[in-house]
Each structure stands twice: as C-alpha cells, then as structure tokens.
Write an enzyme that holds these catalytic residues in place. Structure first.
Site, PDB file in Angstrom:
ATOM      1  N   ARG A 238       0.855  -1.181   0.000  1.00  0.00           N
ATOM      2  CA  ARG A 238       0.000   0.000   0.000  1.00  0.00           C
ATOM      3  C   ARG A 238       0.897   1.239   0.000  1.00  0.00           C
ATOM      4  O   ARG A 238       1.943   1.248   0.675  1.00  0.00           O
ATOM      5  CB  ARG A 238      -0.884   0.041   1.249  1.00  0.00           C
ATOM      6  CG  ARG A 238      -2.095  -0.860   1.195  1.00  0.00           C
ATOM      7  CD  ARG A 238      -3.121  -0.373   0.169  1.00  0.00           C
ATOM      8  NE  ARG A 238      -4.313  -1.214   0.096  1.00  0.00           N
ATOM      9  CZ  ARG A 238      -4.453  -2.269  -0.718  1.00  0.00           C
ATOM     10  NH1 ARG A 238      -3.487  -2.618  -1.537  1.00  0.00           N
ATOM     11  NH2 ARG A 238      -5.575  -2.973  -0.714  1.00  0.00           N
ATOM     12  N   GLU A 267      -3.077   7.600  -4.083  1.00  0.00           N
ATOM     13  CA  GLU A 267      -3.702   7.023  -5.282  1.00  0.00           C
ATOM     14  C   GLU A 267      -5.069   7.640  -5.511  1.00  0.00           C
ATOM     15  O   GLU A 267      -5.757   7.940  -4.539  1.00  0.00           O
ATOM     16  CB  GLU A 267      -3.831   5.502  -5.100  1.00  0.00           C
ATOM     17  CG  GLU A 267      -2.538   4.793  -5.417  1.00  0.00           C
ATOM     18  CD  GLU A 267      -2.611   3.291  -5.199  1.00  0.00           C
ATOM     19  OE1 GLU A 267      -3.686   2.699  -5.413  1.00  0.00           O
ATOM     20  OE2 GLU A 267      -1.585   2.737  -4.815  1.00  0.00           O
ATOM     21  N   HIS A 285      -0.793   0.100  -9.646  1.00  0.00           N
ATOM     22  CA  HIS A 285      -1.531  -0.799  -8.740  1.00  0.00           C
ATOM     23  C   HIS A 285      -2.147  -1.971  -9.513  1.00  0.00           C
ATOM     24  O   HIS A 285      -3.362  -2.148  -9.553  1.00  0.00           O
ATOM     25  CB  HIS A 285      -2.618  -0.014  -7.979  1.00  0.00           C
ATOM     26  CG  HIS A 285      -3.039  -0.704  -6.704  1.00  0.00           C
ATOM     27  ND1 HIS A 285      -3.408  -0.043  -5.569  1.00  0.00           N
ATOM     28  CD2 HIS A 285      -3.162  -2.028  -6.395  1.00  0.00           C
ATOM     29  CE1 HIS A 285      -3.728  -0.906  -4.619  1.00  0.00           C
ATOM     30  NE2 HIS A 285      -3.589  -2.124  -5.105  1.00  0.00           N
TER      31      HIS A 285
HETATM   32  C1  8YV Z   1      -6.676  -4.226  -5.365  1.00  0.00           C
HETATM   33  C2  8YV Z   1      -5.096  -5.090  -3.750  1.00  0.00           C
HETATM   34  O1  8YV Z   1      -7.518  -4.206  -4.309  1.00  0.00           O
HETATM   35  O2  8YV Z   1      -5.540  -7.232  -2.887  1.00  0.00           O
HETATM   36  C3  8YV Z   1      -5.301  -6.052  -2.654  1.00  0.00           C
HETATM   37  O3  8YV Z   1      -5.183  -5.638  -1.491  1.00  0.00           O
HETATM   38  O4  8YV Z   1      -4.502  -4.084  -3.572  1.00  0.00           O
HETATM   39  C4  8YV Z   1      -5.609  -5.302  -5.101  1.00  0.00           C
HETATM   40  O5  8YV Z   1      -6.016  -6.559  -5.373  1.00  0.00           O
HETATM   41  C5  8YV Z   1      -7.430  -4.458  -6.589  1.00  0.00           C
HETATM   42  O6  8YV Z   1      -6.513  -4.454  -7.576  1.00  0.00           O
HETATM   43  C6  8YV Z   1      -8.420  -3.395  -6.975  1.00  0.00           C
HETATM   44  O7  8YV Z   1      -8.918  -2.664  -6.023  1.00  0.00           O
END
Ligand code: 8YV
Length: 327
Positions: A238, A267, A285
């Site tokens: 993140r 983001e 991402h």
């Molecule tokens: C995103 C991710 O959530 O699994 C996660 O925590 O960051 C990703 O899979 C997804 O790409 C879209 O919101």
C-alpha cells in the site's frame, strides 16, 4: 434473493454464475464505476456491496446502508473500509486473501527484476535513441543471485515473494510482528530479523505489509537511511506505508540505489517528483490485474458474501467478532 450492489464494472462472463444467488446492480463497461453520490443515493436498498480499493466504505456511507449485512472488498487489503463502523452496524467485512497471493507476488518479483536490471529505463532510452550506448556497459552494480531480499510483512504474499526469490538463489530475511515457527522458517529457508536488521542488511527490501495506523509511513526517510546505499526498495503493498516525498528524497540523495513501486501514497495520483526520477519503476496498482486473478477474486468475494448472509462457514470474514451474530 439478496440485493447486491457492485461499485465497479465486472465482466459478465465472471459475474454470470452469481446471478442465481444475487439480484445484482453494477455500472456498465463504459461507465466503469458508480460515483459516491450515486452509491449514497441507492445504498439503502441493498443487502450487500462489493467494492474496490479505490472506493471507500466509510462511516458516513455505512450510516446510509440500513439493510446492509455484508461488504466485500476486491482485494486482501481492506484499508478502504471502516471495519469498526461496519462491526457496530452488524455488517460483515469480507476480503479475498487467498486469490491475490500469487499474482501479487509475481508483480513484486517482476518489478524487482525490472528495477535491478534497468529494464524500463533502458527500454525507454532505446526507443528514443535507437542506439545501444557503450557507456551502459558498467551501469548496473549487482545481480541478484546470492544477495539478500528483506521481506517486510511475512503473510501469504510476503512468503510467495520469498519462494520466488529463493528460486533465483537469493537469501531471504524477513520481519513481521508475528514471527513464524522454526519449522515454518526452515521450510521457507527464511531468517528472522528485527525491522532495523532487515533494513540495514538486505540488498532488496520488499514491502508486503498491510496498511494500518501503526504502519503509516513506517518507511520514511529514517528507514531509507538505514538501508544500504546500494539497496533497492520494492513496494507492492500500500502507498501510505511509505512516505512518497521521503522516497523521492532517498532516491535523489542516493540513500538507496533505486525503487520499484506498484502503489502510491495518494492514489490514484503519482507525485510529479516521483514520476520525474529515472531510477524508479512505477506501475499503476496492477498486482492482481490479470483476468484469471480477477475471476478468482470475484468468486472468493461473492462466495464469502453468500456464506456470510446465509450463516455458512466463511473464512474471509475480517470482523470475526460478528461471527456469533451470523444469521
Ligand atoms: C486491489 C489489492 O484491491 O488485494 C489487494 O489488497 O490491492 C488489489 O487486489 C485491486 O486491484 C483493486 O482494487
């Protein structure tokens, strides 16, 4: 039939099997995503919601969701969801912890290779100049075999990254607040270190920690200064676990050799300063951005919603305190 609101478009081929289980509302492909205003206006009619990381489910939205019994996140990280507000209202929070593991580790591995080999930089220079410069001859300083990867956050994705790194002959160190058993460490050929030890001893530091208040800016300038000057930093977790301005400073002042990141502090935006630096690989991402993974994630999330709504065993309920209340 329970009414399910999906905030972003999902291909019908993936969704079709779930139309027998839910009455589904979602935006079409051209629209891509409902706006917050649109969701606020209709959320009161729905029993469950399926949302993406970029769409927050905060206390104010929970307050409008009078009928809601479950909210599922399209991913393992659920920092976009106010879990306490959901728990207070008896709303199950569900994530997709198993289906994102391998694709996300693949992406982390890919961007680690990309930055250490200079793949993106060379590709872009070559397209502009169409000339293989002799001064590139001594440009990169290390290959990865025999070097140490330091993994911050040793959950599923961190461990999947460790296996890939072992596969190319790297040594694995890890830090996690929850140390693995000696048997698990032996099986993964991973050595435990404190946060500081991992930062100072690893040649590549790969971050796989969840974003929590404790992990906010855990990678700041002080952390970059503890890393080797030759180290590379990789982030497929993140954005706000790192300070993006501090990453820029660390790269500009030579605190580290390079970085590769799939996530950003604010983001969907990437800071101009970061985008202007050559020795960083940036991707938008895309850790689980492959159709095969997306299909598995939809299935994991929506099966979880169905189970939670019908009192069936569900392993992916985040707010497990609600389990006694599962109906
Ligand atoms: C995103 C991710 O959530 O699994 C996660 O925590 O960051 C990703 O899979 C997804 O790409 C879209 O919101």
């Amino acid at each position: 039939m329970d009414k399910l609101l999906i905030t972003g478009w999902v291909p019908e081929s993936i969704l079709a099997p779930f139309r027998e289980k839910f009455e589904i509302t979602l935006p079409d492909a051209e629209k891509v995503s409902f706006t917050m205003d649109e969701v606020q206006a209709m959320i009161g009619e729905y029993d469950a919601m399926f949302t993406i990381a970029a769409f927050p489910f905060r206390r104010e939205l929970a307050a409008l969701a009078g009928r809601m019994k479950a909210v599922a996140n399209f991913g393992v990280g659920y920092d976009n969801i106010d879990v306490d507000a959901c728990t207070e209202r008896g709303i199950f929070v569900i994530n997709t912890p198993t289906t994102v593991t391998e694709p996300t580790a693949e992406l982390a591995f890919a961007i680690m290779l990309a930055i250490t080999k200079g793949v993106v930089m060379y590709d872009s220079k070559l397209r502009q100049e169409r000339l293989c410069h002799p001064e590139m001859f001594f440009d990169r300083d290390m290959f990865l075999m025999g070097k140490t990867v330091g993994i911050l956050g040793f959950g599923r994705i961190g461990q999947a990254m460790a296996r890939r790194c072992r596969g190319i002959g790297m040594k694995v160190m890890y830090y996690d607040p929850f140390r693995k058993s000696p048997e698990e460490e032996a099986a993964l050929e991973a050595v435990y270190g404190t946060f500081e030890e991992v930062l100072s001893q690893a040649d590549v530091i790969s971050c796989h920690m969840p974003y929590t208040p404790e992990n906010h800016h855990i990678i700041d300038l002080a952390a970059f200064r503890k890393m080797k000057k030759t180290a590379y930093f990789v982030n497929a977790a993140r954005g706000p676990v790192m300070s993006e301005p501090d990453l820029v400073t660390a790269l500009k002042t030579g605190e580290i050799r390079g970085a590769a990141t799939d996530v950003f502090e604010h983001e969907p935006y990437v800071s101009e300063e970061l985008a202007a630096i050559e020795n960083v690989v940036i991707t938008p991402h895309i850790g689980s951005n492959v159709l095969e993974a997306r299909k598995n994630m939809v299935e994991e999330a929506l099966n979880g919603v169905y189970e939670a709504l019908h009192g069936l065993p569900c392993h992916n309920i985040v707010n497990r305190a609600l389990l006694g209340a599962q109906k």
